[in-house]
Design an enzyme around this catalytic site. Structure first.
Site, mmCIF file in Angstrom:
data_model
loop_
_atom_site.group_PDB
_atom_site.id
_atom_site.type_symbol
_atom_site.label_atom_id
_atom_site.label_comp_id
_atom_site.label_asym_id
_atom_site.label_seq_id
_atom_site.Cartn_x
_atom_site.Cartn_y
_atom_site.Cartn_z
ATOM 1 N N GLY A 23 0.831 -1.198 0.000
ATOM 2 C CA GLY A 23 0.000 0.000 0.000
ATOM 3 C C GLY A 23 0.860 1.240 0.000
ATOM 4 O O GLY A 23 2.077 1.183 -0.193
ATOM 5 N N ASP A 136 -4.182 7.746 9.297
ATOM 6 C CA ASP A 136 -4.620 6.902 8.177
ATOM 7 C C ASP A 136 -5.504 5.767 8.693
ATOM 8 O O ASP A 136 -5.330 4.611 8.338
ATOM 9 C CB ASP A 136 -3.418 6.346 7.415
ATOM 10 C CG ASP A 136 -3.822 5.781 6.045
ATOM 11 O OD1 ASP A 136 -4.873 6.206 5.521
ATOM 12 O OD2 ASP A 136 -3.099 4.920 5.525
#
Length: 568
Positions: A23, A136
Site C-alpha cells: 500500500g 490513516d
C-alpha cells in the site's frame, strides 16, 4: 513476490517469506524469527520518501515511540532496522483478516460494528496519550488476531511520510486515504487527535450503514473537496442514539466534533447500551480487552447523547422502519443555540466600524496634493504649474529660462522615492533644454499619479505627474492589489487556525500587522486606480484603521473560541 536481497541481508535473524501486502505505507512481507519461532510481519517503508536526512531522523524518533506503545488494541512493534536505504519495521503478524475483508465478506452486525469501534478508539486513545497520531485510520488498517481481537496497525507512519510528501500518490494510494481523511488534514492545517476521531467516525459510518458519508464515484480529489467543503449525508438505517454520536464525530468544524477518542468511545458505548441493551458487548463476540473508567461508565449508562447545537451537519432522519429496541429510549431534545457573548459582538462591531473608516479614508484621498506653481518650467510642451501627463518609456524634455547646468528629476509617492534621472542642460535660445530618461525599473514601478520634483541649479519645483500607461500595468497598481489580497488571505488563515483550536499568542501580533499591510495596500491601490496623488496622511490613517479592524477581528475570534470551549 519474494523478499529483495537487501531486506534479507538486513534481517539475518529472520526467515523472510513472500509478500503479504502492499500500500501507500510500504510493502509487507511474512517472516519468522529463527530462534523464537515467532511469526512477524515486516514492513518495508518507501525509501524514496524517507531517503533524506530530515525524514529519516524523524522516522527514527517515531519508531522509538511506536515501539513503546503497549496496548492490547495496537499492533506491537518488535524491532526497527535502518541500514543503507532500508527502513524496516518488524511487527506482530495478525492472520485473522482485516475489518475491510470481514465487512466485504460476511458483513458485521450493529453490535459488532460498535464493538470494533470501541476497540479502535481504545487503541487510538492510548496512542494519542503517548503523542502519536495515526492519520490513516481505515478498515484495511484494522486487523484481527486468530482469536478475533482487533488491533490498529500503521500508527504514525502516515505522519512521518507526509513530512516529505504531503498528500502525494505513492504506490497507487494518496497518503491519508481520501475516503477517510479529516477536513483539516486535507487542507494541510495543524492536526490533533480530532483528525483520527473523524476517520474513526467514517469507519463506523461505513460499517453501520454500508456506505461512505460522501460520494466516492468521482475520484480522490473530488472526495477530498467534499470532506473540506460539504457536510456528510445523514446516516441512514441506523438507530438514532448511535447515529447522533457518529454524526458528531464527522462534524467539519472542530468546535462541534469530539476532540479526543475517549469522549467518542464513552458516548458510543452509552448509545449502544441504550439501543441494544445491557450485555451487548459480550454478545457481539468481538473482544474488547481494555476500556477506560469513563468508557465503562458510558457502557453502564444507557443514554442517548445528542449532537451539539453548533454541529455543522444536517439533522439525522429517523429510519423508516422503527427499531423495537428504541421503545424505552428517550432522545433528549436538541438545545437551542446559545447567543454569542455580548463582548464578542462589540468587538465585531468595532472591527466593522474600523473597516468602514478604512474604506472612507481610501476614497477621500485627495486627487492632487498642493504644489507651488512655476510658470517658467515646462515638461515637454506643458507647464509644470498643472498636472502633466507623460509616457515614462520615452525620454522627458525639460525646458526653462537660463542655463542651470545640472537638471534632475525625482519621482515619489507619499514621500517614498520611486526613481530619478539626472543630466546636464544645453543652451536653447534664451533658455535651456535637458533630455531626461528614467531607468527601466522606475518606468515599471510608477503608475497613476505621483509627485515629481525638478531641480535646476538653485530652483526646485514639485508638481503632479500623470503616467499614460494603465494603472494596473504598474507595480504600484497590480502590486498593491496583490499585496492587499495576500494580507486578507493570510488574515483569514490566522482566523481559521484560531477556530480550529490553536490559539497561539502570535495571532495577537500577526493580526494588526496584517491589518496595517492590508490598509496601506488598499489605500495605494485605490489611489492608483483613481489616478489620485497618494497622500501620506491618508495612507497612515488607512494603515491604522486596518490594524484596528484586524486586531478586533482576531480578539473576537479568540474570545468566541474561548467561550465555546468553556461551554462544552
Amino acid at each position: 513476490m519474494s523478499a529483495p536481497a537487501d531486506l534479507v541481508a538486513a534481517l539475518p535473524q529472520y526467515d523472510i517469506g513472500a509478500e503479504i501486502g502492499e500500500g501507500g505505507m510500504g510493502v509487507v512481507f511474512a517472516g519468522t524469527h529463527r530462534t523464537l519461532g515467532r511469526s512477524v510481519a515486516i514492513k518495508q517503508l518507501p525509501w524514496d520518501i524517507l531517503n533524506h536526512a530530515a525524514s529519516s531522523e524523524l522516522f527514527d524518533r517515531e519508531a522509538r515511540v511506536l515501539a513503546s506503545l503497549d496496548h492490547p488494541h495496537i499492533v506491537p512493534v518488535y524491532d526497527y532496522v535502518r541500514t543503507g536505504r532500508e527502513h524496516l519495521l518488524v511487527m506482530e503478524r495478525l492472520d485473522g483478516g482485516t475489518v475491510h475483508s470481514r465487512f466485504h465478506g460476511g458483513g458485521v452486525s450493529g453490535e459488532q460494528a460498535c464493538a470494533i469501534g470501541l476497540a479502535m478508539l481504545a487503541g487510538l486513545h492510548a496512542a494519542h496519550r503517548a503523542g502519536v497520531l495515526h492519520l490513516d485510520v481505515k478498515p484495511r488498517n484494522l486487523l484481527f488476531t486468530t482469536q478475533g481481537v482487533m488491533k490498529v496497525a500503521d500508527f504514525g507512519i502516515a505522519r512521518v511520510i507526509s513530512e516529505g510528501a504531503t498528500l502525494v500518490t505513492h504506490g497507487g494510494e494518496i497518503l491519508g486515504t481520501p475516503a477517510y481523511i479529516a477536513p483539516e488534514q486535507a487542507m494541510g492545517n495543524a492536526l490533533s487527535p480530532a483528525a483520527d476521531v473523524y476517520a474513526a467516525g467514517t469507519v463506523l459510518y461505513e460499517l453501520l450503514s454500508r456506505q461512505l458519508p460522501f460520494d466516492n464515484t468521482r475520484g480522490a480529489i473530488s472526495m477530498m473537496r467534499q470532506h473540506m467543503f460539504t457536510d456528510p449525508r445523514p446516516i441512514a438505517g441506523v438507530p438514532i442514539p448511535i447515529a447522533a454520536v457518529i454524526m458528531r464525530s464527522l462534524a467539519r468544524e472542530l468546535d462541534a466534533r469530539y476532540r479526543e477518542a475517549e469522549s467518542f468511545a464513552a458516548d458510543l458505548a452509552s448509545a449502544a447500551t441504550a439501543v441494544y441493551g445491557p450485555g451487548w458487548l459480550e454478545r457481539a463476540g468481538v473482544p474488547v480487552l481494555h476500556l477506560t473508567p469513563r468508557v465503562i461508565a458510558g457502557l453502564n449508562s444507557p443514554t442517548a447523547p445528542a449532537p451539539p447545537s453548533d454541529a455543522r451537519t444536517r439533522p439525522v432522519q429517523r429510519p423508516s422502519a422503527p427499531d423495537p429496541t428504541l421503545s424505552a429510549t428517550r432522545v433528549p431534545r436538541q438545545p437551542e443555540p446559545e447567543p454569542r457573548p455580548a463582548s464578542t459582538l462589540w468587538f465585531r462591531l468595532a472591527a466593522a466600524a474600523a473597516a468602514v473608516v478604512l474604506v472612507v479614508l481610501a476614497l477621500l484621498n485627495p486627487e492632487r496634493l498642493p504644489h507651488q506653481a512655476s510658470p517658467t518650467l515646462k515638461l515637454g510642451d506643458a507647464p509644470v504649474s498643472a498636472p502633466v501627463e507623460v509616457d515614462l518609456s520615452k525620454p522627458l524634455t525639460v525646458t526653462g529660462p537660463g542655463n542651470p547646468g545640472r537638471v534632475a528629476l525625482d519621482l515619489s509617492a507619499a514621500g517614498i522615492p520611486l526613481g530619478s534621472a539626472e543630466t546636464t542642460s544645453k543652451a536653447a535660445g534664451n533658455g535651456f533644454t535637458a533630455q531626461l530618461e528614467l531607468p527601466g525599473l522606475a518606468r515599471w514601478i510608477v503608475g497613476g499619479a505621483v509627485s515629481a520634483t525638478i531641480q535646476t541649479g538653485t530652483v526646485t519645483q514639485t508638481f503632479t505627474l500623470l503616467t499614460s500607461q494603465h494603472p494596473l500595468a504598474s507595480a504600484m497598481g497590480a502590486g498593491s492589489l496583490i499585496l492587499a489580497l495576500f494580507a486578507l488571505a493570510y488574515l483569514e488563515s490566522v482566523l481559521r487556525t484560531i477556530r480550529n483550536g490553536h490559539r497561539g499568542r502570535g495571532s495577537l501580533f500577526a493580526g494588526p500587522v496584517l491589518g496595517i499591510l492590508f490598509g496601506a495596500a488598499l489605500w495605494l491601490c485605490v489611489s492608483v486606480l483613481r489616478v489620485h496623488e497618494p497622500s501620506p496622511g491618508f495612507g497612515a490613517g488607512c494603515a491604522v484603521a486596518g490594524a484596528v479592524a484586524a486586531g478586533f477581528v482576531v480578539v473576537a475570534a479568540r474570545r468566541r473560541r474561548a467561550s465555546t470551549v468553556a461551554s462544552r
